[in-house]
Design an enzyme around this catalytic site. Structure first.
Site, PDB file in Angstrom:
ATOM      1  N   CYS A 179     -13.569  36.750 -51.858  1.00  0.00           N
ATOM      2  CA  CYS A 179     -14.171  35.816 -52.715  1.00  0.00           C
ATOM      3  C   CYS A 179     -15.121  36.519 -53.752  1.00  0.00           C
ATOM      4  CB  CYS A 179     -15.004  35.245 -51.747  1.00  0.00           C
ATOM      5  SG  CYS A 179     -16.215  33.834 -52.384  1.00  0.00           S
TER       6      CYS A 179
ATOM      7  N   GLU B  90      -6.409  31.048 -48.185  1.00  0.00           N
ATOM      8  CA  GLU B  90      -7.638  30.772 -47.184  1.00  0.00           C
ATOM      9  C   GLU B  90      -8.725  31.635 -47.783  1.00  0.00           C
ATOM     10  OE1 GLU B  90      -9.186  32.598 -43.233  1.00  0.00           O
ATOM     11  OE2 GLU B  90      -8.453  33.764 -45.096  1.00  0.00           O
TER      12      GLU B  90
ATOM     13  N   ARG C  69     -14.331  29.015 -35.791  1.00  0.00           N
ATOM     14  CA  ARG C  69     -14.171  29.767 -36.973  1.00  0.00           C
ATOM     15  C   ARG C  69     -13.899  28.788 -38.209  1.00  0.00           C
ATOM     16  NH1 ARG C  69     -12.819  35.049 -37.464  1.00  0.00           N
ATOM     17  NH2 ARG C  69     -11.865  35.663 -39.553  1.00  0.00           N
TER      18      ARG C  69
ATOM     19  N   ARG D 188     -12.981  27.885 -41.851  1.00  0.00           N
ATOM     20  CA  ARG D 188     -12.293  28.514 -43.015  1.00  0.00           C
ATOM     21  C   ARG D 188     -11.830  27.533 -43.929  1.00  0.00           C
ATOM     22  NH1 ARG D 188     -14.579  32.245 -41.838  1.00  0.00           N
ATOM     23  NH2 ARG D 188     -14.052  34.493 -41.525  1.00  0.00           N
TER      24      ARG D 188
END
Ligand SMILES: C[S@@+](CC[C@H](N)C(=O)[O-])C[C@H]1O[C@@H](n2cnc3c(N)ncnc32)[C@H](O)[C@@H]1O
Length: 419
Positions: free
Chosen positions: A166, A209, A253, A255
C-alpha cells in the site's frame, strides 16, 4: 542424471559467467514457467528462450564437467523436477490467472484448489522465491515494475490477483485516476490490465487484497483512487473487510478485499462473510456448512521443540513492557493464548522478532512462540506445504501472507457470480 543437472544450476555463478547473459535475473523463472506449462498451450510463450537456456547449460556442463548430457534427457529430468512438487498445476483447469506480489503463493493455493491454472508469477524476494519454487515448481519472475519482467506475462488470462504493498498516490489533482497512480506498485497492476484491454483481451476479474488500513490510508484517497482507476479501465468494483476468524481460522485478521469485474457483464458481486455475520446467514447457508468454528488448539502441533519457549530474560521484558503499556492505558504489550482461546491476534511479518503478538501459554514453563508450521496453520496452509527456509524467514513469509481459506471463500463466490 539427478546429480548432473538441476534447475538451481541456472543460478550457478560459474554458469552465469560462462554465458555472459545481461538479463539473467529471470532465467530460472523462464525455464520453470516453460517446464511447468509443458503439457499445455502456455508453454509456447516461454519456449524459445527456455530452449536457449537449457541448451546453454547442457553445453556448459558437457564442456566444463566433461559430461555427455543430451538435450532431451536434460529436459525430461528438469521436467520431472518441477512436476514432483507438492502443489503442481492441475491438469484440468477452467480458468487462468496471474499471481502478482505472490509472496509464498497464498492466492495460488486457493485458486488452484478451485480449478485455476497459474500462467505467470512475480515475487522479487529471494527467500519467498525459494519457498514458492519448493511448493509449486516455478520460480517467480522478479521486479514487476520492470519491462524485462512484464514482457513475460502471457497475453491471455482471466484473473489477475495480488496483494500489492500500500503506497500513497500523488495529490497533483491535475490528472485523474490512472495517471495519479504513476510511480506506485498499483500503477504497475493497472498498467498490466490496461495493456490487455488495448489488445482486446481484457482481464475478466481483478482480485486484490490489502491491509485493513488501506480504507483510511491518506484520508481515504488511496482506496478512492484505486476504485476510480479501475472504473476508468472499465471495471465495476466491490470492496469488503473480512476477518479470517470467520472463515475457519483461529486468527483475528482483518483485511480489505477488492474485486473488479468488467462493467459490460452487467452484474453485481456479493462477498461471503463467514460464520460470524448475520448477513452471511441470509445467503451463504450452504457454503457455511464447510466452515467450522475453531479454537487456537486446532492449529497447535503436538510436541514443539523447546527452542520455541522464550527465555526468562525475554519473558521478563514482555512483562515489564505490558506493565508500562497498561500504566499508559495502551492496552497490553504482549498477547498470550492457550488452546481453548478462540483466536489469536494478527500474525505479522515482524513475528520473528520477539513473538510477543502471539505467545502460547505452557504449564511449568515460560510461554512459547508458534513454530513455523503453526504459523502456516494459522494462515490455513496445508500440512504438506514445504517450509524450506530458516525459521525467521518462514515467520516473515507466513506473516506477510493471505489466509488461504478466506481467499478461497471469496474466489469461490467470484467463480460462481462473475466468471
Ligand atoms: C504483502 S506481500 C504478499 C504476500 C502474498 N499475498 C502471500 O500470500 O504470500 C507483498 C509481496 O510483494 C513483494 N514485492 C514488493 N515489491 C515488489 C516488486 N516490485 N516486484 C515483485 N514483488 C514485489 C514483496 O516481496 C512481498 O512478498
Amino acid at each position: 542424471m539427478k546429480e548432473q543437472i538441476s534447475i538451481d544450476e541456472f543460478d550457478n555463478k560459474k554458469f552465469k559467467k560462462h554465458i555472459g547473459d545481461i538479463d539473467e535475473s529471470n532465467r530460472k523463472a523462464v525455464v520453470t514457467h516453460f517446464l511447468h506449462n509443458y503439457h499445455n498451450g502456455v508453454k509456447k510463450h516461454y519456449e524459445k528462450e527456455a530452449n536457449k537456456y537449457i541448451k546453454e547449460i547442457v553445453e556448459y556442463k558437457n564442456e566444463e564437467e566433461k559430461l555427455n548430457i543430451l538435450y532431451d534427457d536434460a529436459e525430461q529430468y528438469l521436467l520431472f523436477e518441477v512436476e514432483k512438487v507438492p502443489f503442481p498445476t492441475p491438469k484440468d483447469y477452467s480458468f487462468k490467472f496471474i499471481d502478482l506480489f505472490a509472496g509464498i503463493g497464498g492466492f495460488r493455493l486457493a485458486l488452484q484448489n478451485l480449478g485455476g491454472k497459474c500462467v505467470f508469477t512475480s515475487e522479487w524476494d529471494k527467500f519467498a522465491q525459494t519457498t514458492y519454487k519448493a511448493n509449486f515448481g516455478e520460480t517467480p519472475f522478479g521486479d514487476i515494475t520492470k519491462e524485462s519482467t512484464k514482457k513475460y506475462i502471457p497475453e491471455e488470462f482471466d484473473v489477475l490477483c495480488g496483494g500489492f504493498p500500500c503506497q500513497p498516490f500523488s495529490h497533483a489533482g491535475l490528472k485523474k485516476g490512472f495517471e495519479d497512480t504513476r510511480g506506485t506498485l498499483f500503477f504497475d497492476v493497472v498498467d498490466i490490465i490496461n495493456r490487455r484491454k488495448e489488445i482486446g483481451k481484457p482481464v475478466k476479474v481483478v482480485f486484490l487484497e490489502n491491509v485493513k488500513g488501506l480504507k483510511n490510508h491518506d484520508k481515504g484517497n488511496t482506496l478512492k483512487t484505486i476504485i476510480e482507476t479501475l472504473n476508468e479501465l472499465g471495471y465495476e468494483v466491490a470492496t469488503e473487510i473480512l476477518n479470517s476468524k470467520n472463515f475457519g481460522i483461529p486468527q483475528n485478521r482483518e483485511r480489505i478485499f477488492i474485486v473488479g469485474w468488467l462493467k459490460e457483464k452487467n452484474k453485481t458481486f456479493r462477498f461471503p462473510f463467514g460464520i460470524d455475520s448475520e448477513d452471511a446467514v441470509i445467503y451463504e447457508k450452504e457454503s457455511l456448512v464447510n466452515i467450522k468454528s475453531t479454537a487456537v488448539g486446532d492449529i497447535l502441533i503436538k510436541r514443539p521443540d523447546v527452542k520455541y519457549t522464550i527465555s526468562d530474560k525475554l519473558f521478563a521484558g514482555h512483562i515489564r513492557r505490558r506493565k508500562e503499556h497498561k500504566e499508559k492505558g495502551n492496552g497490553f504489550g504482549f498477547s498470550s493464548v492457550n488452546e481453548k482461546t478462540q483466536y489469536t491476534s494478527t500474525i505479522s511479518a515482524r513475528y520473528y522478532k520477539d513473538g510477543s503478538e502471539i505467545l502460547i501459554e505452557q504449564t511449568d514453563a515460560n510461554p512459547r512462540k508458534l513454530t513455523p508450521r503453526e504459523a502456516g496453520n494459522l494462515q490455513g496452509y496445508p500440512e504438506n506445504y514445504v517450509i524450506p527456509v530458516s525459521d525467521n524467514q518462514a515467520y516473515k513469509q507466513f506473516g506477510n501472507s493471505v489466509s488461504v481459506p478466506v481467499i478461497q471463500a471469496v474466489f469461490n463466490e467470484i467463480k460462481k457470480q462473475l466468471l
